[in-house]
Design a protein around this motif. Structure first.
Motif, PDB file in Angstrom:
ATOM      1  N   ASN A   1     -10.488  -5.526  -0.621  1.00  0.00           N
ATOM      2  CA  ASN A   1     -10.953  -6.216   0.571  1.00  0.00           C
ATOM      3  C   ASN A   1     -10.938  -7.728   0.348  1.00  0.00           C
ATOM      4  O   ASN A   1     -10.997  -8.199  -0.791  1.00  0.00           O
TER       5      ASN A   1
ATOM      6  N   GLY B   1      -1.384   2.372  -5.412  1.00  0.00           N
ATOM      7  CA  GLY B   1      -1.020   3.159  -4.241  1.00  0.00           C
ATOM      8  C   GLY B   1      -1.138   4.658  -4.408  1.00  0.00           C
ATOM      9  O   GLY B   1      -0.682   5.410  -3.546  1.00  0.00           O
TER      10      GLY B   1
ATOM     11  N   LYS C   1      -8.873   0.395   3.816  1.00  0.00           N
ATOM     12  CA  LYS C   1      -7.669   1.190   4.004  1.00  0.00           C
ATOM     13  C   LYS C   1      -6.491   0.274   4.294  1.00  0.00           C
ATOM     14  O   LYS C   1      -6.617  -0.684   5.050  1.00  0.00           O
ATOM     15  N   SER C   2      -5.394   0.574   3.680  1.00  0.00           N
ATOM     16  CA  SER C   2      -4.184  -0.218   3.843  1.00  0.00           C
ATOM     17  C   SER C   2      -3.537   0.081   5.187  1.00  0.00           C
ATOM     18  O   SER C   2      -3.485   1.229   5.614  1.00  0.00           O
TER      19      SER C   2
ATOM     20  N   SER D   1      -3.826   4.944   1.525  1.00  0.00           N
ATOM     21  CA  SER D   1      -3.882   4.041   0.384  1.00  0.00           C
ATOM     22  C   SER D   1      -4.889   2.936   0.671  1.00  0.00           C
ATOM     23  O   SER D   1      -5.281   2.717   1.817  1.00  0.00           O
ATOM     24  N   PHE D   2      -5.302   2.262  -0.380  1.00  0.00           N
ATOM     25  CA  PHE D   2      -6.337   1.246  -0.282  1.00  0.00           C
ATOM     26  C   PHE D   2      -5.866  -0.054  -0.906  1.00  0.00           C
ATOM     27  O   PHE D   2      -5.011  -0.060  -1.789  1.00  0.00           O
ATOM     28  N   VAL D   3      -6.460  -1.144  -0.448  1.00  0.00           N
ATOM     29  CA  VAL D   3      -6.246  -2.466  -1.026  1.00  0.00           C
ATOM     30  C   VAL D   3      -7.613  -3.109  -1.220  1.00  0.00           C
ATOM     31  O   VAL D   3      -8.606  -2.695  -0.612  1.00  0.00           O
TER      32      VAL D   3
ATOM     33  N   GLU E   1      -0.101   0.141   6.728  1.00  0.00           N
ATOM     34  CA  GLU E   1       1.315   0.096   6.315  1.00  0.00           C
ATOM     35  C   GLU E   1       2.219   0.127   7.518  1.00  0.00           C
ATOM     36  O   GLU E   1       1.971   0.594   8.530  1.00  0.00           O
TER      37      GLU E   1
END
Length: 93
Positions: free
Chosen positions: A7, A50, A90-91, A3-5, A93
């Protein structure tokens, strides 16, 4: 699943309605804005929720009347491009 967030130091704004939305991305404080059109805006939204690339392909396949397998490569290229430009990370977690 990856998953990504968004920046750090990235500003983003979605403008418009329906399939005419635009996404503006820029580095703060003085980055040149990048404009993203549909379906890129929807991909961005799904990423921030997500969703994985395969899930996004499934969601978009209904609207574009294409098999998810036909969309995956293009979606992955778009995500990779956003990541390589530093808009997404990239997240952890």
């Amino acid at each position: 699943m990856m998953s990504f967030v968004v920046n750090e130091r990235i500003a983003y704004l979605t403008y418009g309605k329906g399939f005419n939305r635009l996404l503006y991305l820029a580095y703060l404080p003085d980055g040149v804005p990048v404009v993203v059109h549909e379906p890129g805006v929807r991909i961005w939204d799904y990423l921030l929720e997500g969703a994985a690339v395969s899930e996004i392909a499934q969601l978009l396949s209904e609207d574009y009347e294409m098999a998810p397998g036909e969309l995956i490569a293009d979606i992955q290229d778009f995500v990779d491009n956003l990541h390589s430009q530093g808009f997404l990370r990239k997240s952890v977690e």
